[in-house]
Design an enzyme around this catalytic site. Structure first.
Site, PDB file in Angstrom:
ATOM      1  N   VAL A   1     -52.069 -25.922   6.106  1.00  0.00           N
ATOM      2  CA  VAL A   1     -52.001 -27.278   6.007  1.00  0.00           C
ATOM      3  C   VAL A   1     -51.946 -27.732   4.562  1.00  0.00           C
ATOM      4  O   VAL A   1     -50.947 -28.691   4.334  1.00  0.00           O
ATOM      5  CB  VAL A   1     -53.235 -28.023   6.475  1.00  0.00           C
ATOM      6  CG1 VAL A   1     -53.280 -29.637   6.593  1.00  0.00           C
ATOM      7  CG2 VAL A   1     -53.369 -27.525   8.156  1.00  0.00           C
ATOM      8  N   TYR A   2     -52.598 -27.344   3.674  1.00  0.00           N
ATOM      9  CA  TYR A   2     -52.671 -27.554   2.200  1.00  0.00           C
ATOM     10  C   TYR A   2     -50.987 -27.389   1.808  1.00  0.00           C
ATOM     11  O   TYR A   2     -50.401 -28.349   0.928  1.00  0.00           O
ATOM     12  CB  TYR A   2     -53.468 -27.017   1.455  1.00  0.00           C
ATOM     13  CG  TYR A   2     -53.416 -27.320  -0.026  1.00  0.00           C
ATOM     14  CD1 TYR A   2     -53.858 -28.212  -0.484  1.00  0.00           C
ATOM     15  CD2 TYR A   2     -53.043 -26.382  -0.946  1.00  0.00           C
ATOM     16  CE1 TYR A   2     -53.946 -28.557  -1.871  1.00  0.00           C
ATOM     17  CE2 TYR A   2     -52.804 -26.376  -2.309  1.00  0.00           C
ATOM     18  CZ  TYR A   2     -53.191 -27.515  -2.751  1.00  0.00           C
ATOM     19  OH  TYR A   2     -53.435 -27.814  -4.067  1.00  0.00           O
TER      20      TYR A   2
END
Length: 244
Positions: free
Chosen positions: A154-155
């Site tokens: 996600v990051y």
């Protein structure tokens, strides 16, 4: 390295400035002679950060995830500085680990801050810089923007998105005298690392695979002090041992 007063007479604003890379950036800018607005939602930490930097540091308490506050970033900054020469979009969140262990709420919050807020902040300050015919915008990206890091999908995705944003906006803005660039550090010793998988953090510490926030700030200062005809579009920096 830039001279000690290379930014004398310049003004700057840094988001997420109460700690980590944001604080190091604000300190480097102030030490180089700029007047700097430090933007953060943590009022107590912000006051402490400004006290540590000195008279060139001005606090601005804002929650950038509040759309109304976010939209007034430039207005509040100009009230303190009068003009804005340098904007460093640094505020961000980290979500690591397996995607299935991440909540939808955490995904929304991180993408809002890492992507949407950066885009809105840049959108907010650009008309002022275009009107003056000059300006510098820097964005804190990540080594994760250049490699599909398996422990932080996600990051890493947020940083891939913002890297594309930086490079496309740069191509729109150079004709206005505005430089847009990003810095993409590997793992930096900041509070964000507290969310790393414990075994990965222990491995990085043991192998010397972490860098200091002040080292990132030195690179930012280098980017800002190049002749106006030169843009450093992205700097990837990492601990030498990180590739081991």
């Amino acid at each position: 390295m830039a001279s000690s007063q290379a930014l004398q007479g310049k003004t700057a604003a840094v988001t997420g400035a109460a700690s980590g890379i944001g604080f190091a950036s604000a300190k480097a800018l102030a030490d180089a002679g700029a007047r700097v607005v430090l933007i953060d939602r943590d009022a107590a930490a912000l006051d402490k950060a400004c006290a540590a930097i000195g008279a060139n540091a001005l606090p601005l308490v804002m929650d950038l995830l509040d759309p109304a506050q976010c939209n007034r970033l430039l207005e509040h900054t100009l009230a303190l500085l009068g003009q804005l020469d340098i904007f460093h979009a640094n505020a961000g969140l980290y979500v690591g680990g397996d995607l299935l262990d991440t909540t939808p709420e955490a995904i929304d919050r991180m993408l809002n801050l890492n992507v949407n807020v950066v885009m809105k902040n840049v959108h907010n300050v650009l008309p002022h810089m275009i009107g003056r015919g000059t300006g510098d915008i820097l964005v804190t990206s990540s080594l994760a923007a250049h490699f599909p890091t398996p422990w932080e999908p996600v990051y890493a995705s947020s940083k891939w998105a913002i890297d594309c944003f930086v490079q496309t906006v740069r191509r729109q803005m150079f004709k206005h005298g505005i430089r847009v660039g990003s810095v993409s550090p590997g793992p930096v010793i900041t509070s964000l690392l507290s969310d790393w998988p414990a075994e990965k953090l222990a491995e990085a510490k043991a192998s010397g695979s972490l860098i200091e926030a002040a080292e990132v700030a030195e690179v930012l200062l280098f980017m800002l002090t190049r002749p106006r005809g030169m843009t450093i579009r992205d700097v990837v920096l990492m601990p030498t041992n990180f590739d081991l």
